[in-house]
Design a protein around this motif. Structure first.
Motif, PDB file in Angstrom:
ATOM      1  N   PHE A   1      42.553  40.327  39.325  1.00 48.82           N
ATOM      2  CA  PHE A   1      43.250  40.956  40.581  1.00 48.82           C
ATOM      3  C   PHE A   1      42.278  40.729  41.884  1.00 48.82           C
ATOM      4  N   ALA A   2      40.997  40.949  41.795  1.00 45.05           N
ATOM      5  CA  ALA A   2      40.095  40.571  42.944  1.00 45.05           C
ATOM      6  C   ALA A   2      40.394  39.163  43.497  1.00 45.05           C
ATOM      7  N   ALA A   3      40.333  38.248  42.436  1.00 44.87           N
ATOM      8  CA  ALA A   3      40.505  36.807  42.795  1.00 44.87           C
ATOM      9  C   ALA A   3      42.043  36.432  43.483  1.00 44.87           C
ATOM     10  N   ALA A   4      42.886  37.368  43.044  1.00 45.72           N
ATOM     11  CA  ALA A   4      44.028  37.040  43.668  1.00 45.72           C
ATOM     12  C   ALA A   4      43.926  37.623  45.118  1.00 45.72           C
ATOM     13  N   ALA A   5      43.617  38.856  45.610  1.00 43.55           N
ATOM     14  CA  ALA A   5      43.248  39.207  46.878  1.00 43.55           C
ATOM     15  C   ALA A   5      42.560  38.299  47.473  1.00 43.55           C
ATOM     16  N   LYS A   6      41.586  37.597  47.042  1.00 44.31           N
ATOM     17  CA  LYS A   6      40.623  36.837  48.047  1.00 44.31           C
ATOM     18  C   LYS A   6      41.736  35.419  48.241  1.00 44.31           C
ATOM     19  N   ARG A   7      42.330  35.053  47.402  1.00 45.43           N
ATOM     20  CA  ARG A   7      43.230  33.939  47.646  1.00 45.43           C
ATOM     21  C   ARG A   7      44.125  34.195  48.912  1.00 45.43           C
TER      22      ARG A   7
ATOM     23  N   PRO B   1      38.618  42.465  48.904  1.00 44.52           N
ATOM     24  CA  PRO B   1      39.018  43.778  48.293  1.00 44.52           C
ATOM     25  C   PRO B   1      37.636  44.729  47.934  1.00 44.52           C
ATOM     26  N   PHE B   2      37.792  45.864  47.832  1.00 47.45           N
ATOM     27  CA  PHE B   2      36.688  46.854  47.287  1.00 47.45           C
ATOM     28  C   PHE B   2      37.064  47.379  45.778  1.00 47.45           C
ATOM     29  N   VAL B   3      36.695  46.586  44.775  1.00 39.82           N
ATOM     30  CA  VAL B   3      37.114  47.067  43.487  1.00 39.82           C
ATOM     31  C   VAL B   3      35.835  47.779  42.800  1.00 39.82           C
ATOM     32  N   ASN B   4      36.078  48.937  41.948  1.00 38.18           N
ATOM     33  CA  ASN B   4      35.043  49.542  41.210  1.00 38.18           C
ATOM     34  C   ASN B   4      35.720  50.079  40.239  1.00 38.18           C
ATOM     35  N   MET B   5      35.102  49.575  38.922  1.00 40.12           N
ATOM     36  CA  MET B   5      35.783  49.823  37.418  1.00 40.12           C
ATOM     37  C   MET B   5      37.481  49.673  37.664  1.00 40.12           C
TER      38      MET B   5
END
Length: 451
Positions: free
Chosen positions: A401-407, A412-416
């Protein structure tokens, strides 16, 4: 500002970082830090010229964004006049910063003790509470984060505490309310409030009220999941503290200075603590600064009795000048009001729509520019998208998910199992909608892991 690609310079920055910088909270050989070339407003960019909309506000501190010209100018002017001076003296920047902060704090929290950041603010708040009461124990919530120094991390309730937990820090933990994952089998906010308060009072009773110096809570827990306390809970904690002579400490390091659409989150709930910690947004993180706002009663304890604590850089002139300018900018530009308005009119409705479309979104919660999406594998069972404290392969869904946001140009701010929406409080509506569209796209990746 238009980013200018310079990959050779980026490679040199990255090489020096990997050779010499020891990073926080990381297995050093397993990380790949992005080399950042610059930042302005709500954006930052790398040396390849790729620009990211920052939905993390740095680490939830750039409340007025990056490089605000009025704050940069104030730091430059202070550096030209007086770069530094010892904390025992009265200097203009320090006095004015304290005055402006005290104007905004609730109730009689009119004395300001400056620290270098949030963790040492918590350290000193706890010390003050113990000295004021003559009692040793501190009660804190399991779902909490209060800082990385030794006492602060022992007060923390999340897994970052575990490697440093001394087991002898005088800390007792309890469950604070969180209806979506209730520990009290509650079905309504009213039940959650009543049962959480009963649990807390029982904990006080069994620990011995005369042994408890303080109860510390994040007014709105931040990295733990932006869980707004249900109506009546904080007022109930205030009553319990008054009943048993316990110091009530609110940690506003993350929630303060406009993040919730109020100057302080305590204002949302109409409560006044005895001590309140702050940092981060006080000067948008431009120069490290934190502090403790102190009630008249606790300040009086140290009227004739020396307070046994201090810091070399307490109330550093550059940091205080940045705070004075930041508070001025926030007032002049309506930054707090902007966070409140956009939270109500844009973020809340947009995230509700995302939740309706994406099976990976179990719950949306927040206020102002302080929101979280609880990501789940199964909406019916509320099973988190990844296990508690997941690492490695177990954390693959959140990493994807985080990688998709960065693309998509969104940092993003992801935590757990959560992603947070915490952009600068002065973000524009157009920028916000850009980020929410990128988030919408990235959630499609999280949906692939749902049942």
């Amino acid at each position: 500002m238009t980013p200018q690609p310079n990959p050779e310079a980026g490679a040199a920055v990255k090489a020096a970082d990997r050779a010499h910088v020891f990073h926080s909270w990381s297995a050093q050989d397993l990380i790949d830090p992005l080399a950042v070339a610059g930042a302005e407003g709500s954006y930052f960019w790398d040396y390849d010229g790729k620009r990211y909309l920052d939905f993390t506000s740095g680490l939830v501190y750039t409340n007025i964004g990056y490089q605000h010209p009025k704050v940069v100018a104030a730091i430059q002017e202070q550096a030209a006049r007086m770069t530094t001076f010892a904390p025992a003296f009265a200097i203009e920047a320090r006095s004015e910063a304290a005055r402006l902060i005290a104007e905004r704090t609730p109730g009689d929290l009119d004395k300001i003790f400056f620290t270098n950041g949030g963790a040492d603010a918590v350290e000193h708040a706890v010390r003050m509470a113990r000295l004021h009461t003559g009692r040793p124990k501190v009660l804190s919530a399991y779902r909490s984060y209060h800082g990385g120094t030794q006492q602060a991390v022992n007060i923390t309730g999340d897994p970052r505490r575990w490697p440093s937990d001394s087991g002898s820090a005088g800390v007792v933990r309890f469950w604070a309310p969180f209806l979506y994952r209730s520990r009290f089998y509650a079905e309504t906010e009213e039940q959650e409030t009543a049962r959480a308060l009963e649990h807390l009072e029982t904990t006080i009773a069994f620990e011995g009220p005369g042994t408890i110096a303080a109860i510390i809570l994040e007014t709105v827990p931040g990295t733990a999941g932006i869980m707004l306390p249900p109506p009546g809970y904080l007022a109930g904690v205030r009553e319990l503290c008054d009943k048993y002579g316990i110091v009530f400490v609110l940690d506003e390091v993350m929630a303060g200075f406009g993040r919730t659409g109020e100057w302080f989150a305590a204002d949302l709930f109409g409560v006044v603590p005895d001590l309140m910690t702050f940092a981060k947004g006080v000067n948008s993180g431009y120069v490290p600064l934190g502090g403790v706002a102190i009630s008249a009663e606790i300040a009086e304890t140290f009227g004739k009795r020396p307070y046994p604590g201090g810091l070399t850089y307490s109330g550093h002139p550059l940091a205080c000048a940045a705070a004075v300018a930041t508070l001025g900018v926030m007032a002049e530009e309506g930054v707090v009001e902007n966070a409140k308005r956009l939270g109500e009119s844009v973020v809340g409705p947009a995230l509700a729509e995302l939740a309706a479309r994406h099976p990976s979104v179990g719950e949306v919660r927040g206020t102002g520019m302080f929101w979280a999406l609880d990501l789940v594998k199964n909406r019916e069972t509320r099973e988190p998208l990844v296990p508690y404290n997941a690492v490695g392969e177990a954390n693959a869904p959140m990493a994807a998910f985080a990688a998709a946001a960065k693309r998509n140009g969104l940092w993003p701010f992801v935590n757990m199992n959560r992603t947070h929406v915490v952009p600068p409080c002065n973000i524009t509506e157009a920028e916000l909608k850009e980020g929410l569209a990128a988030l919408d796209s990235a959630l499609g990746t999280a949906d692939e892991y749902t049942e």
